[in-house]
Design an enzyme around this catalytic site. Structure first.
Site, short mmCIF file in Angstrom:
data_model
loop_
_atom_site.label_atom_id
_atom_site.label_comp_id
_atom_site.label_asym_id
_atom_site.label_seq_id
_atom_site.Cartn_x
_atom_site.Cartn_y
_atom_site.Cartn_z
N LEU A 1 0.83 -1.19 0.00
CA LEU A 1 0.00 0.00 0.00
C LEU A 1 0.87 1.25 0.00
O LEU A 1 1.84 1.35 0.75
CB LEU A 1 -0.90 0.01 1.24
CG LEU A 1 -1.75 1.26 1.47
CD1 LEU A 1 -2.83 1.39 0.39
CD2 LEU A 1 -2.37 1.24 2.86
N CYS A 2 0.52 2.21 -0.84
CA CYS A 2 1.23 3.49 -0.90
C CYS A 2 0.27 4.57 -0.39
O CYS A 2 -0.69 4.91 -1.07
CB CYS A 2 1.66 3.80 -2.33
SG CYS A 2 2.57 5.37 -2.50
N ILE A 3 0.55 5.07 0.80
CA ILE A 3 -0.29 6.10 1.41
C ILE A 3 0.60 7.03 2.23
O ILE A 3 1.54 6.58 2.90
CB ILE A 3 -1.39 5.45 2.29
CG1 ILE A 3 -2.34 6.51 2.85
CG2 ILE A 3 -0.79 4.60 3.39
CD1 ILE A 3 -3.53 5.91 3.58
#
Length: 214
Positions: free
Chosen positions: A68-70
């Protein structure tokens, strides 16, 4: 807590968690059941944990391998090239609940400015700009949601389908419990109406905790 379930992957390892995220009602992800792995570094909470989806998730901010890229999970460094403000990145005041609520929010509102999955980002923008007329993105999500429901059934998990079920509300079931906090404060503490403070004499008269009486 609302929208997700968490547990330790192994009872003797506090640094690795199993997470199940439920798709928010009234969104494309409604009825979804998405498993993920959450790992905490030894420096936590000064360094952020990482999240990797184990369930296939077609999303602009999820890499092909499930990572996940957050912003909230990015280290708190000054990186002008990223387009992120330092306040959007990790800080030690965050916790598991705030992280996962951010992930749930991201499901419905992807960040398409710096996508991890460019193809999903392009497809999502087509769906959004066409106001749902372009069904390619929606059909993929619906298929993944359907697969998640089957997985939840296999795990014996009931997926919340309404906002009422999705948002857990605290209930006091004990009949002797006093839920009126105003009465609690008034009855248990003798407050001085003049200065809103408890005088030393009133405290000594009313407090039996230190004199051995019951």
């Amino acid at each position: 807590m609302e929208g997700f379930r968490v547990k330790l992957a192994q009872d003797d390892n506090l640094f690795e968690w199993e997470v199940a995220i439920f798709g928010p009602p009234e969104t494309l992800y409604e009825g979804g059941y998405f498993k993920a792995q959450m790992k905490f570094p030894p420096e936590y909470p000064y360094s952020p944990p990482s999240i990797r989806f184990l369930t296939k998730v077609w999303h602009p901010n999820v890499y092909e391998n499930g990572d996940l890229c957050i912003s909230i999970l990015h280290p708190p460094v000054d990186d002008p090239q990223s387009g992120e403000l330092p306040c959007e990145r990790w800080n030690p005041t965050q916790n598991v609940r705030t992280i996962l609520l951010s992930v749930i929010s991201l499901l419905n509102e992807p960040n398409t400015f710096s996508p991890a999955n460019v193809d999903a980002s392009v497809m999502y923008r087509r769906w959004r700009d066409s106001k749902g007329k372009d069904k390619e993105y929606e059909n993929i999500i619906r298929k993944q949601v359907s697969g998640g429901r089957a997985e939840a059934e296999k795990d014996g998990v009931v997926i919340p389908m309404t906002l009422e079920d999705y948002c857990i509300k605290t209930k006091v079931n004990a009949p002797e419990a006093n839920t009126d906090m105003t009465d609690f404060y008034v009855d248990d503490y003798d407050l001085d109406d003049d200065d809103d403070q408890i005088s030393g004499e009133e405290y000594e008269d009313g407090d039996d905790s230190g004199n051995g009486e019951s």
